[in-house]
Design a protein around this motif. Sequence first.
Motif, mmCIF file in Angstrom:
data_model
loop_
_atom_site.group_PDB
_atom_site.id
_atom_site.type_symbol
_atom_site.label_atom_id
_atom_site.label_comp_id
_atom_site.label_asym_id
_atom_site.label_seq_id
_atom_site.Cartn_x
_atom_site.Cartn_y
_atom_site.Cartn_z
ATOM 1 N N GLY A 6 0.783 -1.223 0.000
ATOM 2 C CA GLY A 6 0.000 0.000 0.000
ATOM 3 C C GLY A 6 0.817 1.276 0.000
ATOM 4 O O GLY A 6 0.259 2.374 -0.073
ATOM 5 N N ALA A 7 2.146 1.152 0.071
ATOM 6 C CA ALA A 7 3.005 2.336 0.154
ATOM 7 C C ALA A 7 3.508 2.751 -1.222
ATOM 8 O O ALA A 7 3.501 1.971 -2.173
ATOM 9 N N THR A 8 3.918 4.003 -1.304
ATOM 10 C CA THR A 8 4.546 4.546 -2.504
ATOM 11 C C THR A 8 5.857 5.202 -2.102
ATOM 12 O O THR A 8 5.917 5.908 -1.098
ATOM 13 N N VAL A 9 6.895 4.939 -2.885
ATOM 14 C CA VAL A 9 8.216 5.518 -2.610
ATOM 15 C C VAL A 9 8.537 6.542 -3.682
ATOM 16 O O VAL A 9 8.390 6.273 -4.879
ATOM 17 N N PHE A 10 8.965 7.721 -3.243
ATOM 18 C CA PHE A 10 9.416 8.761 -4.148
ATOM 19 C C PHE A 10 10.932 8.902 -4.014
ATOM 20 O O PHE A 10 11.475 8.782 -2.914
ATOM 21 N N ALA A 11 11.611 9.173 -5.117
ATOM 22 C CA ALA A 11 13.063 9.338 -5.078
ATOM 23 C C ALA A 11 13.494 10.393 -6.081
ATOM 24 O O ALA A 11 12.878 10.565 -7.136
ATOM 25 N N LEU A 12 14.556 11.099 -5.724
ATOM 26 C CA LEU A 12 15.168 12.067 -6.628
ATOM 27 C C LEU A 12 16.467 11.464 -7.152
ATOM 28 O O LEU A 12 17.420 11.265 -6.399
ATOM 29 N N LEU A 13 16.482 11.164 -8.448
ATOM 30 C CA LEU A 13 17.649 10.571 -9.071
ATOM 31 C C LEU A 13 18.490 11.657 -9.733
ATOM 32 O O LEU A 13 17.951 12.552 -10.391
ATOM 33 N N ARG A 14 19.791 11.577 -9.532
ATOM 34 C CA ARG A 14 20.674 12.497 -10.248
ATOM 35 C C ARG A 14 20.758 12.072 -11.706
ATOM 36 O O ARG A 14 20.997 10.910 -12.007
ATOM 37 N N LYS A 15 20.566 13.007 -12.605
ATOM 38 C CA LYS A 15 20.651 12.699 -14.027
ATOM 39 C C LYS A 15 22.108 12.456 -14.417
ATOM 40 O O LYS A 15 23.013 13.100 -13.874
ATOM 41 N N PRO A 16 22.347 11.539 -15.351
ATOM 42 C CA PRO A 16 23.724 11.194 -15.722
ATOM 43 C C PRO A 16 24.555 12.379 -16.203
ATOM 44 O O PRO A 16 25.758 12.408 -16.039
ATOM 45 N N ASP A 17 23.915 13.357 -16.814
ATOM 46 C CA ASP A 17 24.661 14.491 -17.358
ATOM 47 C C ASP A 17 24.723 15.670 -16.392
ATOM 48 O O ASP A 17 25.118 16.773 -16.756
ATOM 49 N N SER A 18 24.341 15.440 -15.135
ATOM 50 C CA SER A 18 24.349 16.528 -14.153
ATOM 51 C C SER A 18 25.523 16.364 -13.205
ATOM 52 O O SER A 18 26.169 15.323 -13.139
ATOM 53 N N THR A 19 25.802 17.420 -12.456
ATOM 54 C CA THR A 19 26.876 17.383 -11.459
ATOM 55 C C THR A 19 26.320 17.567 -10.058
ATOM 56 O O THR A 19 27.038 17.963 -9.145
#
Length: 208
Positions: free
Chosen positions: A30-43
């Motif tokens: 019943g849970a939802t996980v949110f995540a912030l992924l660093r984009k490959p072309d970012s620093t």
Amino acid sequence: MRNLLAEILDGQGLQLRQWGDTEVPGIPVGATVFALLRKPDSTTPFFGLEKLLTRMRKGSIKTDAEAKIWFVQIWFVHLDLIYTSKNRAPAEMLKYVDAIFEREILIESVRAYVNDLVRKLDPDSISNNVIYKTLTDTSDGTIKLAVIGFLELLTEAGLLSTTDEDVYRQTLLSAAEMKLNFDRQLAPLMPSSDVAQASFTLLIQEEE
């Protein structure tokens, strides 16, 4: 509103992702996980450079350059534990729940990497290599301290979690980022399925 938030984050080098319990193992029902992924072309960093240097300067590791070298080398060995040793490809994100290792295993793996691979290089042909010198001039005690600092950094960054005392597991965030980077950038560049051997190869190539 969510699309606007995603656009703002995208401009900062981050990708917003979400998963439900039926999509990814390890998520409570019943849970939802949110995540912030660093984009490959970012620093976009997970932690500031100063924090990394402070945590990695342990024992005989005194300089910023030595701290950076040890972080990168331990990173490669840690990848060997959670991918190569488990016959797992970087694209296999869902297997993160089984990517478990003990702190002592990582310490011994780093020692083995230094003693069985690095130290067996011909010292006369590579004596001026700063990476070789840094790794071979470090004591076993310092290796343990460096691994502890490395694990602290990755845990605080959300890339590892603890399942028991001195037992670590890769997080969904880490696995998702590895898959994202591998799919977009790393797959054509992988020289070997053995990550530790690939690290060793990069060390040798410093002399070429």
